[in-house]
Structures are given as structure tokens and as C-alpha cells.
Design an enzyme around this catalytic site. Structure first.
Site, mmCIF file in Angstrom:
data_model
loop_
_atom_site.group_PDB
_atom_site.id
_atom_site.type_symbol
_atom_site.label_atom_id
_atom_site.label_comp_id
_atom_site.label_asym_id
_atom_site.label_seq_id
_atom_site.Cartn_x
_atom_site.Cartn_y
_atom_site.Cartn_z
ATOM 1 C CB SER A 175 -0.841 -0.021 1.279
ATOM 2 O OG SER A 175 -1.485 1.222 1.485
ATOM 3 C CE1 TYR A 211 -4.478 -2.004 5.113
ATOM 4 C CE2 TYR A 211 -3.241 0.006 4.699
ATOM 5 C CZ TYR A 211 -3.990 -1.056 4.229
ATOM 6 O OH TYR A 211 -4.246 -1.181 2.880
HETATM 7 P P1 NAD Z 1 -11.468 -6.158 0.253
HETATM 8 O O1 NAD Z 1 -12.031 -5.968 1.621
HETATM 9 O O2 NAD Z 1 -12.320 -5.912 -0.944
HETATM 10 O O3 NAD Z 1 -10.890 -7.649 0.116
HETATM 11 C C1 NAD Z 1 -10.139 -8.242 1.137
HETATM 12 C C2 NAD Z 1 -10.020 -9.715 0.860
HETATM 13 O O4 NAD Z 1 -9.278 -10.333 1.934
HETATM 14 C C3 NAD Z 1 -11.374 -10.431 0.817
HETATM 15 O O5 NAD Z 1 -11.371 -11.414 -0.202
HETATM 16 C C4 NAD Z 1 -11.471 -11.095 2.171
HETATM 17 O O6 NAD Z 1 -12.298 -12.262 2.201
HETATM 18 C C5 NAD Z 1 -9.997 -11.467 2.391
HETATM 19 N N1 NAD Z 1 -9.708 -11.731 3.808
HETATM 20 C C6 NAD Z 1 -9.841 -10.883 4.851
HETATM 21 N N2 NAD Z 1 -9.510 -11.519 5.993
HETATM 22 C C7 NAD Z 1 -9.151 -12.769 5.651
HETATM 23 C C8 NAD Z 1 -8.704 -13.910 6.374
HETATM 24 N N3 NAD Z 1 -8.578 -13.895 7.722
HETATM 25 N N4 NAD Z 1 -8.448 -15.050 5.710
HETATM 26 C C9 NAD Z 1 -8.619 -15.106 4.352
HETATM 27 N N5 NAD Z 1 -9.008 -14.066 3.612
HETATM 28 C C10 NAD Z 1 -9.271 -12.920 4.256
HETATM 29 O O7 NAD Z 1 -10.138 -5.276 0.254
HETATM 30 P P2 NAD Z 1 -9.266 -4.618 -0.928
HETATM 31 O O8 NAD Z 1 -9.425 -3.167 -0.819
HETATM 32 O O9 NAD Z 1 -9.489 -5.322 -2.219
HETATM 33 O O10 NAD Z 1 -7.795 -4.931 -0.395
HETATM 34 C C11 NAD Z 1 -6.949 -5.911 -0.950
HETATM 35 C C12 NAD Z 1 -5.506 -5.587 -0.570
HETATM 36 O O11 NAD Z 1 -5.141 -4.339 -1.120
HETATM 37 C C13 NAD Z 1 -5.298 -5.469 0.947
HETATM 38 O O12 NAD Z 1 -4.048 -6.024 1.292
HETATM 39 C C14 NAD Z 1 -5.281 -3.973 1.168
HETATM 40 O O13 NAD Z 1 -4.553 -3.614 2.310
HETATM 41 C C15 NAD Z 1 -4.594 -3.525 -0.107
HETATM 42 N N6 NAD Z 1 -4.822 -2.124 -0.440
HETATM 43 C C16 NAD Z 1 -6.090 -1.651 -0.637
HETATM 44 C C17 NAD Z 1 -6.247 -0.315 -0.963
HETATM 45 C C18 NAD Z 1 -7.605 0.272 -1.218
HETATM 46 O O14 NAD Z 1 -7.692 1.498 -1.343
HETATM 47 N N7 NAD Z 1 -8.641 -0.516 -1.327
HETATM 48 C C19 NAD Z 1 -5.146 0.526 -1.045
HETATM 49 C C20 NAD Z 1 -3.881 0.011 -0.828
HETATM 50 C C21 NAD Z 1 -3.735 -1.316 -0.528
#
Ligand code: NAD
Length: 253
Positions: A135, A148
């Protein structure tokens, strides 16, 4: 990109960014295993959108034994995308310890256990790609996101060590650092902001973007899938231990 014959695992591939990445890998012909939570209907829809060779593994990534069992079932993996992540927002002195433990477990420790599980087969085959979804918060901090930010800085460290330990093999490990992407994880933060400030969804979204992301546009899961495709391409064959930012200028400030 032709990934026919390759097996890819995407953690958190049932939603948001992970689903976008899994769809990209599936479209390129990979056999994709998505791990993550969701209702039976959400998971069925996700698999249908990824392709005929897609399957689901339901290990809870907070559980190291469950991760080991999942990879025993899957067998050799060529491409690992450590994407699953959760968020909790509180000041350090108010941060519930169980939330700290959960965020570190899913966003950091899980990537250690999954990488340890796939590396021996990659080393045996002489090819592998590990991509860690970090991130902008792996490079800079924001208030109230101690776990985080610590986890995301940590996964960039893990990325570098994994890269160095495998540098002489054709096994690369890199991190992608997105800025804001409109997924359920971020919508929850927009909802909280709208409730706290008595704002509409649109006003809270505009404030969220303008605080951090100079482009004032969300990065999309498809943008991240494109970065993954680049990291899997021959052009990135000698790129390892580094970060690729897709953050609309967030970390340039
Ligand atoms: P999201 O909430 O849409 O998806 C998260 C996924 O992780 C889901 O499939 C969920 O089922 C899975 N998950 C959560 N806890 C779990 C566990 N204990 N065991 C197995 N699976 C688990 O989130 P997203 O925004 O798509 O985020 C995906 C990645 O991208 C993350 O690592 C997040 O930190 C990173 N990220 C997101 C953003 C953003 O703006 N959305 C920005 C930077 C980084």
C-alpha cells in the site's frame, strides 16, 4: 500474457483488488486458486468471472496451520499474490490488542507463511513470482492506522528479504503499493467518515481523495491487475525486491 500451464494463488481473491487480479490471471490462461471469505453466491460469481479453471480455498489466513493445509492441497504454485488485507482505525492508545493481532496476522504474517509454503517448489522448478500487495501505507504513514501501516511497511521488508534469498534463481518478489482503490475495505472508511461528519457519500469520498491522492481519482482493481501482468512479463524478469506505486501521486508529496 500467456499463463497457460501456470498455477496461481491469490489470497483475498474473492473481493476487490484480489478479484481484479484473479480475473486478469484467469483471462491469461492460469489455473487460479482464490482464497478468501464470502457467501456461497459471491464465491460462485467470483469463480465464474475468473474462468473455467478457477477454484476456491477457504483457509482463514489468521491460522498458520490452515495455510499449510491449504498449500498441501493445492500442490506446486508458480505465482503467489499475497493480497488479503483488513483494516482497523484507532489511535495507538485506543487500539484494541485483538485488532492489532488480526491486522498483523492477515496483512503481514500470512504472507510469510504462504511464501514459505510455495518457495520450495518454485526453487525446484527454477521459476516463480511472488507479488505482495502492500500500500502507499507501506511507504508513508497516516494517523490512526498503526497496525495497518506497521504491517504494510513490514511486508515491504519481507518482499526485499524474499527477493534477496532467491535472487540467483528466476524467482522474483516485488510489492505493489496502491493508493485509494474503491473496494469494500475503503467504502467502509468512507461510510465511517460520512457518519462522523454528517456528510453524503459523495462529499466523504471527495474529502478522502483530496486529503491524500492528488489525482483525485481512484486506482482501479484493473489497474492493479495490469501492474501484476507487467511483473509477470519478461520485461520485469530482472526486477526484484522493489515496489511499484499506483497511488495517483500520494507518495510523491
Ligand atoms: P477487500 O475488503 O475488498 O478484500 C479483502 C479480501 O481479503 C477479501 O477477499 C477477504 O475475504 C480477504 N480476507 C480478509 N480476511 C481474511 C482472512 N482472515 N483469511 C482469508 N481471507 C481474508 O479489500 P481490498 O481493498 O481489495 O484490499 C486488498 C488488498 O489491497 C489489501 O491487502 C489492502 O490492504 C490492499 N490495499 C487496498 C487499498 C484500497 O484502497 N482498497 C489501497 C492500498 C492497498
Amino acid at each position: 500474457m500467456d499463463l497457460t500451464g501456470k498455477t496461481a494463488v491469490v489470497t483475498g481473491g474473492t473481493s476487490g483488488i484480489g478479484l481484479g487480479i484473479a480475473q486478469g490471471l484467469g483471462a491469461a490462461g492460469a489455473k487460479v486458486v482464490v482464497n478468501g471469505f464470502g457467501t456461497a453466491e459471491q464465491i460462485a460469481d467470483a469463480l465464474a468471472s475468473i474462468g473455467p479453471d478457477a477454484s476456491h480455498a477457504d483457509a482463514d489466513l489468521r491460522d498458520a496451520d490452515a495455510i499449510a493445509a491449504m498449500f498441501k492441497d493445492i500442490g506446486a504454485v508458480d505465482i503467489l499474490v499475497n493480497n488479503a488485507g483488513i483494516q482497523h482505525v484507532d489511535r495507538v492508545e485506543d487500539f484494541p490488542p485483538e485488532k492489532w493481532e488480526a491486522v498483523i496476522a492477515v496483512n503481514l504474517s500470512a504472507a510469510f507463511y504462504t511464501s514459505a509454503a510455495v518457495l520450495p517448489a518454485m526453487q525446484k522448478s527454477g521459476w516463480g513470482r511472488i507479488i505482495n500487495i502492500a500500500s502507499a501505507h507501506g511507504l508513508v504513514a497516516s494517523k490512526e492506522k498503526a497496525a495497518y501501516v506497521a504491517a504494510k511497511h513490514g511486508i515491504i521488508g519481507l518482499t526485499k528479504v524474499t527477493a534477496l534469498e532467491n535472487a540467483e534463481a528466476d524467482i522474483t518478489c516485488n510489492a505493489i503499493c496502491p493508493g485509494w482503490v474503491l473496494t469494500p475495505l475503503v467504502q467502509a472508511q468512507i461510510d465511517a467518515r460520512a457518519a462522523t461528519n454528517g456528510q453524503t457519500n459523495d462529499a466523504a469520498t471527495r474529502d478522502l481523495l483530496s486529503e491524500k491522492q492528488p489525482s483525485l481519482r481512484f486506482t482501479t482493481p484493473q489497474d492493479i491487475a495490469g501492474a501484476v501482468a507487467f511483473l509477470l512479463s519478461p520485461a520485469a524478469g530482472n526486477m526484484t525486491g522493489t515496489t511499484l506505486t499506483l497511488d495517483g501521486g500520494w507518495t510523491a508529496q
